[in-house]
Design an enzyme around this catalytic site. Structure first.
Site, PDB file in Angstrom:
ATOM      1  N   ALA A 211     -40.634  -4.187 -62.711  1.00 64.50           N
ATOM      2  CA  ALA A 211     -41.739  -3.433 -63.312  1.00 64.50           C
ATOM      3  C   ALA A 211     -43.068  -4.048 -62.912  1.00 64.50           C
ATOM      4  O   ALA A 211     -43.118  -4.952 -62.072  1.00 64.50           O
ATOM      5  CB  ALA A 211     -41.592  -3.429 -64.825  1.00 64.50           C
ATOM      6  N   ASN A 212     -44.148  -3.559 -63.480  1.00 62.51           N
ATOM      7  CA  ASN A 212     -45.467  -4.163 -63.240  1.00 62.51           C
ATOM      8  C   ASN A 212     -46.275  -4.104 -64.530  1.00 62.51           C
ATOM      9  O   ASN A 212     -45.795  -3.600 -65.545  1.00 62.51           O
ATOM     10  CB  ASN A 212     -46.183  -3.454 -62.086  1.00 62.51           C
ATOM     11  CG  ASN A 212     -46.348  -1.980 -62.361  1.00 62.51           C
ATOM     12  OD1 ASN A 212     -47.064  -1.585 -63.282  1.00 62.51           O
ATOM     13  ND2 ASN A 212     -45.668  -1.152 -61.584  1.00 62.51           N
ATOM     14  N   ARG A 213     -47.513  -4.592 -64.495  1.00 60.17           N
ATOM     15  CA  ARG A 213     -48.283  -4.781 -65.736  1.00 60.17           C
ATOM     16  C   ARG A 213     -49.081  -3.551 -66.169  1.00 60.17           C
ATOM     17  O   ARG A 213     -49.908  -3.634 -67.065  1.00 60.17           O
ATOM     18  CB  ARG A 213     -49.262  -5.941 -65.572  1.00 60.17           C
ATOM     19  CG  ARG A 213     -48.585  -7.265 -65.352  1.00 60.17           C
ATOM     20  CD  ARG A 213     -49.606  -8.391 -65.300  1.00 60.17           C
ATOM     21  NE  ARG A 213     -49.033  -9.585 -64.715  1.00 60.17           N
ATOM     22  CZ  ARG A 213     -48.242 -10.429 -65.372  1.00 60.17           C
ATOM     23  NH1 ARG A 213     -47.950 -10.205 -66.632  1.00 60.17           N
ATOM     24  NH2 ARG A 213     -47.756 -11.492 -64.771  1.00 60.17           N
TER      25      ARG A 213
END
Ligand code: C5P
Length: 401
Positions: A211-213
């Site tokens: 995932a990412n932020r």
């Protein structure tokens, strides 16, 4: 939007969600509204008039035959002396009474007597919501011009039960109230828009993912801003913790491939804004079972494969929207990378932002963007993501005018 000068008659009926009505009163007052509460007998089983009155700082009305409140036919005055009647929570029972015009307590009498708009926030067990009787009542109430906010899907107070029936969150209800009072011009009326937002989750195995932020704040704000200008908006959102914006149809997805299918399935559209931080790669073959750590084994190697580029696909699609806008999250050479992306992805505009950790953009509340199009580069000052969204929506309306 401010609610200053607006008087809201808040009918609280008897459901466990009544505890959220306390916060709702605070949120409405924060926006400047005056709130007069009416409580059913059921509501008073869940929260006390004392607590409600302390927050509203007004008299709390509970009785139809009150010697004190009825000396000047108080229920009629209550029903008329407001700008909106808001019912939160609205129980299945109160909705049934509204459908049939029953008036056997103060709340139902006020609802029958009012000539003001009515907005209801239903809250009930999912089985009660999906029951044919309730569904018939909803159809009648909608036909009568009653406005609805929610209910939402999610976990219920009853242990282990899920489904549609949760009352909308107070901030969502306040947003729906603001939309009803909104008389601003609607330059995007009749236009359709698709917005992507949030990260994607690419599974490694049933419990792990890449995932990412991304928080979804910028994309969600853009969807809401386009809707405020009258566009019919579908928001395709990856997994986020922020609520669905009001006035927008939100489709929830997890993976990039699901996001692509949801977007392509909703073409044609007039406007498409790709804000989602789509994972560039996914694990080639995600494991069906949790990958186990075996003593002495080397760490597993993840073989990655490229995800579909949704913006690029839509930018070159036979049903390409009139206006295709992409974002470019960069940490270096923001302008040049944005320009290259414009070409490659077939976009009309790339909105480049610097997401280097020191900017706090990714996951934060503010953004500083550069709008790159064939006409050149326009740099906007640092501002809140909501303001970026409003300005962008106004610019889109201008371009499509
Ligand atoms: O190439 P890059 O990921 O930097 O491009 C960013 C833009 O492309 C964003 O608008 C993003 O939403 C979109 N994008 C996409 N599908 C991908 C990757 C990015 O729609 N797989």
């Amino acid at each position: 939007m401010t609610l200053s000068g607006k008087h809201i008659l808040l009918v609280i009926s008897g459901g466990i969600a009544a505890y959220k009505s306390l916060d709702l009163i605070r949120r409405l007052k924060e926006r400047g509204a005056k709130v007069t509460p009416v409580m059913t007998a059921g509501a008073q089983e869940f929260v006390t008039p004392l607590a409600v009155g302390a927050l509203s700082a007004t008299h709390v009305f509970t009785e139809l035959f009150s010697r004190q409140d009825e000396q000047d036919v108080g229920h009629i005055r209550l029903a008329r002396d407001c700008d909106l009647v808001l019912v939160a929570p609205a129980t299945a029972n109160l909705m049934a009474k509204m459908t049939h015009g029953l008036a056997d307590d103060l709340a139902s009498t006020v609802l029958l007597a009012t000539d003001k708009p009515i907005l209801i926030a239903p809250a009930m067990n999912p089985k009660m919501w999906s029951a044919s009787a309730t569904q018939r009542n909803i159809a009648t109430l909608k036909n009568d011009g009653i406005h609805f906010i929610g209910p939402m899907a999610g976990e219920m107070a009853e242990k282990g039960e899920g489904g549609t029936g949760r009352m909308a969150e107070p901030l969502q209800i306040v947003e729906a109230v603001a939309v009803l009072f909104d008389t601003a011009p609607k330059p995007l009326a009749g236009k359709t828009a698709i917005v992507t937002s949030g990260p994607t989750h690419e599974p490694i195995d049933p419990v792990r993912y890449i995932a990412n932020r991304s928080s979804g704040r910028q994309g969600h704000a853009i969807a809401a801003a386009l809707a405020r200008l009258g566009a019919k908006v579908t928001l395709v959102s990856g997994p986020v913790t922020i609520p669905d914006p009001t006035g927008v149809t939100t489709v929830h997805v997890e993976r990039a491939e699901e996001m692509r299918d949801a977007v392509i399935g909703r073409l044609p559209a007039d406007i498409a804004v790709f804000v989602a931080a789509v994972a560039d790669w996914r694990v080639a073959t995600a494991s069906d079972q949790k990958i186990k750590k075996q003593p002495g084994d080397a760490p597993p190697a993840l073989k990655l494969t490229e995800n579909p580029d949704i913006l690029k696909t839509v930018g070159h699609h036979e049903k390409r929207p009139t206006l295709v806008i992409g974002f470019a999250a960069e940490t270096q050479d923001v302008e040049n990378n944005g320009r290259a992306k414009l070409e490659r992805k077939g976009a009309d505009m790339i909105i480049a932002n610097d997401v280097s950790p020191e900017t706090g953009v990714m996951g934060g509340l503010r953004n500083q963007v550069k709008l790159i199009s064939k006409d050149g580069v326009e740099a906007w000052p640092d501002m809140g993501k909501d303001e970026v969204a409003d300005r962008l929506a106004a610019m889109i309306a201008e371009k499509l005018a």
